[in-house]
Enzyme design. Structure first.
Site, PDB file in Angstrom:
ATOM      1  N   GLU A  42       0.867  -1.175   0.000  1.00  0.00           N
ATOM      2  CA  GLU A  42       0.000   0.000   0.000  1.00  0.00           C
ATOM      3  C   GLU A  42       0.908   1.231   0.000  1.00  0.00           C
ATOM      4  OE1 GLU A  42      -2.801   0.462   3.222  1.00  0.00           O
ATOM      5  OE2 GLU A  42      -3.552   2.318   2.332  1.00  0.00           O
ATOM      6  N   ARG A 274       5.956 -12.988   9.034  1.00  0.00           N
ATOM      7  CA  ARG A 274       6.575 -11.717   8.686  1.00  0.00           C
ATOM      8  C   ARG A 274       7.926 -11.601   9.373  1.00  0.00           C
ATOM      9  NH1 ARG A 274       2.928  -8.066   8.873  1.00  0.00           N
ATOM     10  NH2 ARG A 274       4.122  -6.210   9.250  1.00  0.00           N
ATOM     11  N   LYS A 284       5.083   0.798   8.805  1.00  0.00           N
ATOM     12  CA  LYS A 284       5.152   2.099   8.135  1.00  0.00           C
ATOM     13  C   LYS A 284       4.571   3.188   9.022  1.00  0.00           C
ATOM     14  CE  LYS A 284       3.383   0.124   4.464  1.00  0.00           C
ATOM     15  NZ  LYS A 284       2.661  -0.092   3.215  1.00  0.00           N
TER      16      LYS A 284
HETATM   17  P1  ATP Z   1       3.174  -2.077   7.530  1.00  0.00           P
HETATM   18  O1  ATP Z   1       2.443  -2.575   8.735  1.00  0.00           O
HETATM   19  O2  ATP Z   1       4.618  -1.877   7.728  1.00  0.00           O
HETATM   20  O3  ATP Z   1       2.514  -0.899   6.892  1.00  0.00           O
HETATM   21  P2  ATP Z   1       1.866  -3.722   5.719  1.00  0.00           P
HETATM   22  O4  ATP Z   1       1.757  -5.187   5.774  1.00  0.00           O
HETATM   23  O5  ATP Z   1       0.674  -2.942   6.067  1.00  0.00           O
HETATM   24  O6  ATP Z   1       3.120  -3.280   6.530  1.00  0.00           O
HETATM   25  P3  ATP Z   1       1.827  -3.521   2.910  1.00  0.00           P
HETATM   26  O7  ATP Z   1       2.162  -2.347   2.119  1.00  0.00           O
HETATM   27  O8  ATP Z   1       0.415  -3.936   2.966  1.00  0.00           O
HETATM   28  O9  ATP Z   1       2.374  -3.217   4.338  1.00  0.00           O
HETATM   29  O10 ATP Z   1       2.756  -4.741   2.566  1.00  0.00           O
HETATM   30  C1  ATP Z   1       3.025  -5.208   1.269  1.00  0.00           C
HETATM   31  C2  ATP Z   1       3.452  -6.644   1.360  1.00  0.00           C
HETATM   32  O11 ATP Z   1       4.596  -6.764   2.191  1.00  0.00           O
HETATM   33  C3  ATP Z   1       2.370  -7.493   1.979  1.00  0.00           C
HETATM   34  O12 ATP Z   1       2.216  -8.653   1.200  1.00  0.00           O
HETATM   35  C4  ATP Z   1       2.879  -7.809   3.337  1.00  0.00           C
HETATM   36  O13 ATP Z   1       2.419  -9.059   3.767  1.00  0.00           O
HETATM   37  C5  ATP Z   1       4.391  -7.754   3.153  1.00  0.00           C
HETATM   38  N1  ATP Z   1       5.049  -7.375   4.397  1.00  0.00           N
HETATM   39  C6  ATP Z   1       4.810  -6.282   5.139  1.00  0.00           C
HETATM   40  N2  ATP Z   1       5.569  -6.288   6.258  1.00  0.00           N
HETATM   41  C7  ATP Z   1       6.303  -7.424   6.216  1.00  0.00           C
HETATM   42  C8  ATP Z   1       7.275  -8.007   7.079  1.00  0.00           C
HETATM   43  N3  ATP Z   1       7.638  -7.433   8.218  1.00  0.00           N
HETATM   44  N4  ATP Z   1       7.823  -9.177   6.708  1.00  0.00           N
HETATM   45  C9  ATP Z   1       7.469  -9.761   5.553  1.00  0.00           C
HETATM   46  N5  ATP Z   1       6.570  -9.275   4.711  1.00  0.00           N
HETATM   47  C10 ATP Z   1       5.982  -8.107   5.027  1.00  0.00           C
HETATM   48 MG    MG Z   2      -0.979  -2.333   5.604  1.00  0.00          MG
END
Ligand code: ATP
Ligand code: MG
Length: 570
Positions: A42, A274, A284
């Protein structure tokens, strides 16, 4: 350096894990014409090292199984998203896997991202289709009421609206007749399902907000769960790989796709643990707090666990890819020791960094029996790990700088560096002996007076004489000043948020120290694409704040793990 130079020698070893096993099985049974994965961030912040794990997994699988991987902006929440993040995500993905994906296999990379918002028309049509099947309804409850009813497993009073009424209300939602939060479109599944995600979940919400891609075309936006599975389907994704939190969403993912009677093969979701890294936060939203509250200088502050921060710090993409491969893919959440990342960075830089001489905390040495004047040029090895980098000449002169730590007036046992009356070898140069320590009135050391054994030149005919210590130095006459930024871990605790603690309360006050170092003159030609090892000190890279006549270096990582030593002492 870009990854376009990847060769069998520097490519990370192909890993194996439960997801790759599943994919391999599907390839063997020819379940799909081609494997198709995606990485769907995102655009509401910069990518971090957790995302790097996901990028390497998704693009890696495509690469290893002759498939395709899409970079897709999962941009369904315009309130939190911004074009700045879209751009940074593309830059970071390109940097991390750029030529690796594209050159070898023609994979889709960040240069041509996909956007969930490109499918808003189709997703809207799918919503209408669900309404027509009696599988979705417009609900008038407030968000708070909806939460409450879902928690209690109670049906919404609007649940049994007629299809005609639902179609009419949904059209009017789309046409902007209702304010934000006044209505939503919900799936009609099971009001009291054991899995709360199946309790008539939300599919569309009203948001009178401009979107960075679609402008003011829409005032209703699909929810993540609705848009995600449909975007996967529309792109022909076969393996939709996400982190474990989404395991409970999987029945909804399948329900939506199966409810629509879609003609093509449906994508399947798979979950992995993760990445959580010691001494780091990985969200983020929280990283944004550090930026907005000026606790760091920006998303690309070299102390940040963001991909852009690590790039600015001097980490090479190969190191991050090796790290992502080494930690593996599992189904169990755990904290990865930050030393695993640091090891990958050191190992990579050891192979690729050019050796240079620089003195970070100088003390002057006068070699009394060495002639005054222009001095001489001595040969130095650029990288013993890579003979192709050759040698260079470094100037030597009567006055030099050595590191304060390399001199001890009262030396402890086994101190093999310089001490009064003692001898030490200057790397690539002579053996010197300390004759006299010159101090000011308050006892501070001003300079050391030494003599050199002029027959002991490294590589010279009589250079065989050995002394126990070798230290680095620079010529005082020719040295250049450089700003050196010494970074340390951003947090003092391995688990910054342990037991609900505010991560900002455990920021490391010593995470940045700025000093002025004395550098050998060849560093005047330092390039942002090169990496340097200041011998015996650490790895460095040129910062973007550098300008002609103003060198700024970031310490990427120390040569050894200083924290491990502390732990042993403690
Ligand atoms: P954040 O909580 O940091 O915003 P998010 O999961 O909301 O992370 P996204 O932009 O939705 O962020 O993530 C894009 C992809 O990266 C998703 O498929 C998510 O599962 C993966 N991802 C995010 N954080 C991790 C992590 N710590 N380890 C592995 N994969 C991750
Ligand atoms: Mg997210």
């Amino acid at each position: 350096m870009s990854l376009e130079n990847i060769t069998p020698e520097n490519a990370a070893p192909v890993p194996s894990d439960f997801i790759r096993d599943i994919v391999a099985h599907h390839v063997a049974e020819k379940k799909y014409p081609q494997i198709h994965t995606r990485f769907p961030p995102e655009p509401n912040g910069y990518l971090h090292i957790g995302h790097a794990k996901s990028i390497c997994l998704n693009f890696g699988i495509a690469r290893e199984f002759g498939g395709i991987c899409n970079l897709r902006m999962d941009d369904t929440n315009p309130a939190k998203e911004d074009i700045e993040y879209v751009d940074s995500i593309q830059a970071d993905v390109n940097w991390l896997i750029g030529g690796w994906a594209e050159k070898e296999l023609g994979l889709t990379t960040a240069k041509a991202p996909f956007y969930a918002s490109n499918y808003f028309d189709q997703i809207h049509e799918f919503a209408v289709a669900l309404i027509k099947k009696g599988k979705a309804f417009v609900c008038d409850m407030t968000p708070e009421q909806t939460d409450e009813y879902r928690r209690l497993g109670k049906p919404s009073p609007s649940r049994d609206r007629s299809i005609e009424e639902n179609l009419d209300l949904f059209t009017r939602m789309k046409n902007g007749e209702f304010p934000d939060g006044s209505k939503v479109l919900r799936a009609k599944i099971v009001v009291d399902a054991p899995n709360i995600w199946l309790r008539d979940p939300l599919l569309y919400r009203i948001k009178h907000t401009s979107h960075h891609q679609t402008g003011d075309k829409w005032c209703i936006y699909p929810m993540y769960d609705f848009a995600h599975c449909l975007s996967d389907y529309l792109e022909g994704i076969t393996h939709s790989i996400c982190t474990l939190e989404f395991e409970v969403h999987r029945p909804l993912y399948d329900w939506i796709l199966e409810s629509l009677d879609l003609p093509r093969t449906l994508p399947k979701q798979y979950e992995f643990a993760r990445l959580s890294l010691g001494y780091t936060i990985m969200s983020k939203r929280k990283l944004m707090q550090l930026v907005e509250e000026n606790l760091v200088t920006g998303w690309d502050d070299p102390r940040m666990p963001t991909i852009s921060g690590m790039r600015r710090r001097g980490v090479r993409p190969e190191a991050l890819r090796n790290f992502a491969y080494n930690i593996g893919i599992t189904k169990y959440n755990g904290i990865t020791d930050v030393s695993v990342l640091e090891f990958a960075i050191r190992e990579d830089l050891n192979k690729h960094a050019l050796r240079r001489l620089a003195v970070l905390r100088p003390i002057k040495v006068v070699i009394m029996n060495y002639p005054d004047g222009i001095g001489e040029e001595l040969e130095a090895t650029n990288n013993p790990e890579d003979p192709s980098t050759g040698k260079r000449l470094i100037p030597f002169s009567r006055e030099i700088y050595i590191e304060q730590d390399d001199f001890a007036e009262v030396a402890p046992p086994k101190f093999f560096r310089l001490k009064p009356g003692g001898e030490v070898r200057l790397k690539y140069a002579y053996i010197i002996q300390c004759q006299k320590v010159i101090k000011d009135a308050s006892g501070n050391i001003l300079e050391l007076r030494c003599t050199a054994d002029l027959t002991s030149k490294t590589g010279g005919a009589t250079s065989a004489r050995k002394v126990k210590g070798t230290i680095h130095w620079v010529s005082a006459q020719y040295a250049m000043d450089a700003e050196v930024r010494l970074y340390d871990r951003l947090f003092t605790e391995a688990e910054p948020e342990k037991d609900g603690r505010d991560f900002k309360s455990v920021l490391n006050p010593k995470s940045l120290e700025v000093i002025t170092a004395k550098c050998e003159p060849s560093l005047n030609d330092a390039k942002p694409t090169e990496r340097y090892q200041f011998e015996r000190m650490a790895y460095y890279s040129l910062d973007k704040d550098s300008a002609p006549g103003k060198l700024v270096f970031n310490r990427t990582i120390t040569l050894k793990d200083a924290w491990a030593k502390e732990a042993l002492k403690g």
